[in-house]
Design a protein around this motif. Sequence first.
Motif, PDB file in Angstrom:
ATOM      1  N   GLN A 166      45.727  36.924  52.623  1.00 39.51           N
ATOM      2  CA  GLN A 166      46.784  37.939  52.631  1.00 39.51           C
ATOM      3  C   GLN A 166      46.955  38.541  51.242  1.00 39.51           C
ATOM      4  OE1 GLN A 166      50.803  36.707  53.781  1.00 39.51           O
ATOM      5  NE2 GLN A 166      51.572  38.345  52.452  1.00 39.51           N
ATOM      6  N   ARG A 167      46.957  37.686  50.211  1.00 39.04           N
ATOM      7  CA  ARG A 167      47.131  38.185  48.850  1.00 39.04           C
ATOM      8  C   ARG A 167      45.995  39.121  48.467  1.00 39.04           C
ATOM      9  NH1 ARG A 167      46.382  36.084  43.493  1.00 39.04           N
ATOM     10  NH2 ARG A 167      45.365  34.186  44.277  1.00 39.04           N
ATOM     11  N   TRP A 168      44.765  38.796  48.917  1.00 37.65           N
ATOM     12  CA  TRP A 168      43.640  39.661  48.584  1.00 37.65           C
ATOM     13  C   TRP A 168      43.747  41.004  49.307  1.00 37.65           C
ATOM     14  CZ3 TRP A 168      39.367  41.936  51.051  1.00 37.65           C
ATOM     15  CH2 TRP A 168      38.409  42.463  50.176  1.00 37.65           C
ATOM     16  N   PHE A 169      44.053  40.990  50.598  1.00 36.57           N
ATOM     17  CA  PHE A 169      44.216  42.256  51.319  1.00 36.57           C
ATOM     18  C   PHE A 169      45.359  43.071  50.735  1.00 36.57           C
ATOM     19  CE2 PHE A 169      41.932  40.163  54.985  1.00 36.57           C
ATOM     20  CZ  PHE A 169      40.870  41.052  54.999  1.00 36.57           C
ATOM     21  N   ASP A 170      46.456  42.411  50.363  1.00 37.62           N
ATOM     22  CA  ASP A 170      47.556  43.147  49.736  1.00 37.62           C
ATOM     23  C   ASP A 170      47.100  43.794  48.432  1.00 37.62           C
ATOM     24  OD1 ASP A 170      49.225  42.347  51.778  1.00 37.62           O
ATOM     25  OD2 ASP A 170      50.256  40.802  50.600  1.00 37.62           O
ATOM     26  N   ALA A 171      46.273  43.080  47.669  1.00 40.54           N
ATOM     27  CA  ALA A 171      45.834  43.594  46.368  1.00 40.54           C
ATOM     28  C   ALA A 171      44.932  44.804  46.521  1.00 40.54           C
ATOM     29  CB  ALA A 171      45.122  42.497  45.584  1.00 40.54           C
ATOM     30  N   VAL A 172      44.044  44.799  47.528  1.00 39.14           N
ATOM     31  CA  VAL A 172      43.053  45.878  47.624  1.00 39.14           C
ATOM     32  C   VAL A 172      43.448  46.961  48.633  1.00 39.14           C
ATOM     33  CG1 VAL A 172      41.199  44.337  46.914  1.00 39.14           C
ATOM     34  CG2 VAL A 172      41.637  44.679  49.355  1.00 39.14           C
ATOM     35  N   LEU A 173      44.411  46.671  49.515  1.00 35.31           N
ATOM     36  CA  LEU A 173      44.826  47.662  50.517  1.00 35.31           C
ATOM     37  C   LEU A 173      46.291  48.049  50.412  1.00 35.31           C
ATOM     38  CD1 LEU A 173      43.171  46.366  53.837  1.00 35.31           C
ATOM     39  CD2 LEU A 173      42.400  48.258  52.392  1.00 35.31           C
ATOM     40  N   GLY A 174      47.112  47.113  49.922  1.00 36.61           N
ATOM     41  CA  GLY A 174      48.552  47.326  50.003  1.00 36.61           C
ATOM     42  C   GLY A 174      49.202  47.778  48.724  1.00 36.61           C
ATOM     43  N   GLY A 175      48.435  48.281  47.789  1.00 38.60           N
ATOM     44  CA  GLY A 175      49.037  48.771  46.555  1.00 38.60           C
ATOM     45  C   GLY A 175      49.282  47.700  45.522  1.00 38.60           C
ATOM     46  N   GLY A 176      48.723  46.503  45.714  1.00 31.99           N
ATOM     47  CA  GLY A 176      48.867  45.439  44.728  1.00 31.99           C
ATOM     48  C   GLY A 176      47.922  45.636  43.563  1.00 31.99           C
ATOM     49  N   ASP A 177      47.761  44.583  42.776  1.00 32.89           N
ATOM     50  CA  ASP A 177      46.936  44.661  41.571  1.00 32.89           C
ATOM     51  C   ASP A 177      45.615  43.941  41.811  1.00 32.89           C
ATOM     52  OD1 ASP A 177      45.845  44.765  39.072  1.00 32.89           O
ATOM     53  OD2 ASP A 177      47.235  43.319  38.164  1.00 32.89           O
ATOM     54  N   PRO A 178      44.512  44.669  42.009  1.00 35.72           N
ATOM     55  CA  PRO A 178      43.215  44.014  42.219  1.00 35.72           C
ATOM     56  C   PRO A 178      42.785  43.138  41.055  1.00 35.72           C
ATOM     57  CG  PRO A 178      43.114  46.338  42.842  1.00 35.72           C
ATOM     58  CD  PRO A 178      44.408  46.135  42.130  1.00 35.72           C
ATOM     59  N   GLU A 179      43.295  43.414  39.845  1.00 32.20           N
ATOM     60  CA  GLU A 179      42.908  42.628  38.681  1.00 32.20           C
ATOM     61  C   GLU A 179      43.635  41.296  38.614  1.00 32.20           C
ATOM     62  OE1 GLU A 179      40.366  43.527  36.858  1.00 32.20           O
ATOM     63  OE2 GLU A 179      40.221  45.287  38.156  1.00 32.20           O
ATOM     64  N   SER A 180      44.603  41.075  39.498  1.00 31.49           N
ATOM     65  CA  SER A 180      45.326  39.799  39.500  1.00 31.49           C
ATOM     66  C   SER A 180      44.484  38.671  40.083  1.00 31.49           C
ATOM     67  CB  SER A 180      46.620  39.931  40.303  1.00 31.49           C
ATOM     68  OG  SER A 180      46.341  40.175  41.684  1.00 31.49           O
ATOM     69  N   ILE A 181      43.373  39.005  40.717  1.00 24.36           N
ATOM     70  CA  ILE A 181      42.488  38.010  41.319  1.00 24.36           C
ATOM     71  C   ILE A 181      41.215  37.948  40.489  1.00 24.36           C
ATOM     72  CG2 ILE A 181      41.169  37.412  43.395  1.00 24.36           C
ATOM     73  CD1 ILE A 181      43.320  38.870  45.019  1.00 24.36           C
ATOM     74  N   PRO A 182      40.831  36.762  40.006  1.00 21.07           N
ATOM     75  CA  PRO A 182      39.607  36.660  39.183  1.00 21.07           C
ATOM     76  C   PRO A 182      38.388  37.181  39.933  1.00 21.07           C
ATOM     77  CG  PRO A 182      40.869  34.618  39.089  1.00 21.07           C
ATOM     78  CD  PRO A 182      41.500  35.460  40.156  1.00 21.07           C
ATOM     79  N   ARG A 232      31.730  51.324  43.066  1.00 21.88           N
ATOM     80  CA  ARG A 232      32.828  51.400  42.105  1.00 21.88           C
ATOM     81  C   ARG A 232      33.964  50.458  42.467  1.00 21.88           C
ATOM     82  NH1 ARG A 232      33.719  57.714  42.508  1.00 21.88           N
ATOM     83  NH2 ARG A 232      33.260  57.108  44.658  1.00 21.88           N
ATOM     84  N   SER A 233      34.114  50.171  43.748  1.00 21.13           N
ATOM     85  CA  SER A 233      35.180  49.279  44.194  1.00 21.13           C
ATOM     86  C   SER A 233      34.904  47.856  43.724  1.00 21.13           C
ATOM     87  CB  SER A 233      35.280  49.305  45.722  1.00 21.13           C
ATOM     88  OG  SER A 233      35.570  50.607  46.184  1.00 21.13           O
ATOM     89  N   PRO A 234      35.961  47.057  43.521  1.00 18.54           N
ATOM     90  CA  PRO A 234      35.756  45.702  42.981  1.00 18.54           C
ATOM     91  C   PRO A 234      35.103  44.757  43.991  1.00 18.54           C
ATOM     92  CG  PRO A 234      38.063  46.042  43.552  1.00 18.54           C
ATOM     93  CD  PRO A 234      37.391  47.379  43.696  1.00 18.54           C
ATOM     94  N   ALA A 235      34.283  43.857  43.468  1.00 18.04           N
ATOM     95  CA  ALA A 235      33.680  42.786  44.256  1.00 18.04           C
ATOM     96  C   ALA A 235      34.111  41.453  43.648  1.00 18.04           C
ATOM     97  CB  ALA A 235      32.162  42.899  44.264  1.00 18.04           C
ATOM     98  N   TYR A 236      34.340  40.469  44.508  1.00 14.03           N
ATOM     99  CA  TYR A 236      34.832  39.166  44.079  1.00 14.03           C
ATOM    100  C   TYR A 236      33.942  38.071  44.657  1.00 14.03           C
ATOM    101  CZ  TYR A 236      39.066  41.986  43.368  1.00 14.03           C
ATOM    102  OH  TYR A 236      39.953  42.962  42.990  1.00 14.03           O
ATOM    103  N   LEU A 237      33.851  36.939  43.913  1.00 10.11           N
ATOM    104  CA  LEU A 237      33.021  35.814  44.339  1.00 10.11           C
ATOM    105  C   LEU A 237      33.834  34.528  44.246  1.00 10.11           C
ATOM    106  CD1 LEU A 237      30.144  34.688  45.064  1.00 10.11           C
ATOM    107  CD2 LEU A 237      29.806  34.411  42.598  1.00 10.11           C
TER     108      LEU A 237
END
Length: 633
Positions: free
Chosen positions: A351-367, A307-312
């Motif tokens: 850093q931006r990716w870890f912030d998005a998925v661990l730090g309360g950021g927006d996972p959808e902000s990364i394609p 269920r968690s997001p995966a990115y390529l």
Amino acid sequence: MARTSRTETSGDRERAAWEEPARLLDERVWRRTLRVPMRDGVVLAADLFSAEERPGPRPVILERTPYGRRDLRDSDRSRHDEPVPTPEETSALFVRAGYHVVRQDCRGRGDSDGTFVKYLGEGPDGADTIDWIAAQPWCDGRVAMMGVSYSAHAQTAAAAESPTGLSAMFMDSGGFASAYEAGMRMGGAFELKQITWAFRHGEESPEAERDPLVRKAFAGTDLRDWFTVLPWRTGVSPLRQVGSYERYLLDQWRHDAFGAYWRQPAIYGRGHYDRFPDVPTLHMSSWYDPYVRSTIENFTAMGRLKRSPAYLVMGPWKHGLRCVTFAGDVDFGPAATFSGNVDTSYLSFRQRWFDAVLGGGDPESIPRVRYFLMGGGDGRRDEAGRMRHGGRWHTDTRWPPAGTRETAFYCHTSGELSRERPAAERGWVEYDFDPNDPVPTLGGQVTSGEPVMVGGAFDQVPDERFYGARPPYLPLNSRPDVISLATPPLEEPLVVAGPVTARLFISSSAPDTDFTVKLVDVYPPNEDYPHGFAMNLTEGIFRCRFHESFERPEPLEPGEVYEIEIPAPDTANRFEAGHRLRVDISSSDFPRFDVNSNTGVPEAVSRRKVVATNRVHMDADRPSAVLLWTQPG
């Protein structure tokens, strides 16, 4: 060195952890050496980077490496216009962003105890390390992993052990989906980069560090000479001075069929995806990297099963070299670098990716998918002497990209590659394959191959740089053992983005042989390249004794026709109008892969070689073809 076992109390483990006092690296970053106990009593060395001398609970980013936890590596480069950051500088950025960082030497490497066996111990050691970190008072219970190449393999190995503290994975240029099919073997053939890696790192092994005679023996060995007497035998190899390295290498090589050895969790993520924690994952590689297939399969599987997001992210580079614009003799233009295009820098993106998925950021902000489509350049020579192929970045939500479809290009005995099926009742092309004269490797998805081979994109005309090439250095497709098929010059651009598969109908005079396939973008002649430029994109191989299955090798019946599939790693390329799409078929690609002796005896032990007459059938009933994912229009 303090040793602790899994039966000791958390207080005992805490005291072992603080064996070395913290050292202030700058005004905001401290480093302390940890001694982390494994389940078998072996202790591994690690560094903890934190913002305080006695750190409080934060998420921890873990990187495990066999290359020296404090050593500089070019694959850590963050920007194309800056020096490679040190491990301390990289760790400091994450510390200032609110994380702790742990960098650990793998077992038997660096300052860690134990015996190094490549890949196979990284699962239990990684899981033990994650569990140990998660239990420390300075961890908030979340342990993320990151790393390039071997450090990415270490992540999937650990994930297959289901560690409860694992919270995210950033895997760059590695992470085995199935090492049997990409990274150690491909299509049943053994990838000889395992030999060059073992030699180079055997030279840096603890045995070599302890014994000056071992170092002297390595220094006096020309590895290229040893490639003339393959296969090696126990005690008769350039690794004989370092027995543990020789043993694990020959063990890899001799396990030629897919069995229990290849199902081990550390090298077979596919068989253990159900055990991977359901956490965000980022999968990154490049078109001239040997881990293309693993990267894309891991991304696809995580997106389907979790269920968690995966990115390529897929770039145009060689292994880990994301801050250059070229691979081999081809340049992809200023848009090719990761820094300045995908993000400000590789560090800032992580850093931006870890912030998005661990730090309360927006996972959808990364394609979800970002890939570099090669092509669009003018095909002329740049100031550095490289051919300008060009390209640009695209985003998508899936792979292969939305709108692509599988398209068959059929082989014809005339040498034409066409979307029209052959109509002849009978047709084939045959050649003699002599294992003593293999087709030389010219670039491709190769890493760690020096001093014997190099990866990247090259005009498929050998010269003195390439092992096994001999004067008069004619184009590879002029060889009688290469079947070269090409489209007419394209009337309009053709975009290919996705998997590449050759479906061939073959027969042979031998009980076993190989078939190879290579996809090539052929430039028309220009002033800089009056003979044109045949640029390799991707290639695959298939060992025919595995025509029924990789588990149970069976000999070929001479003259009988078999249908085989040769998957090649995915690619993404724009063939311009006037170019030709070419496919080269042969039976060897050396020294990238070991050479089939055509005897039916496994290559790791065979001492004989025979010539095979191999045939590729191209007719109405046996329409050999290459399947590509193309974008209409």
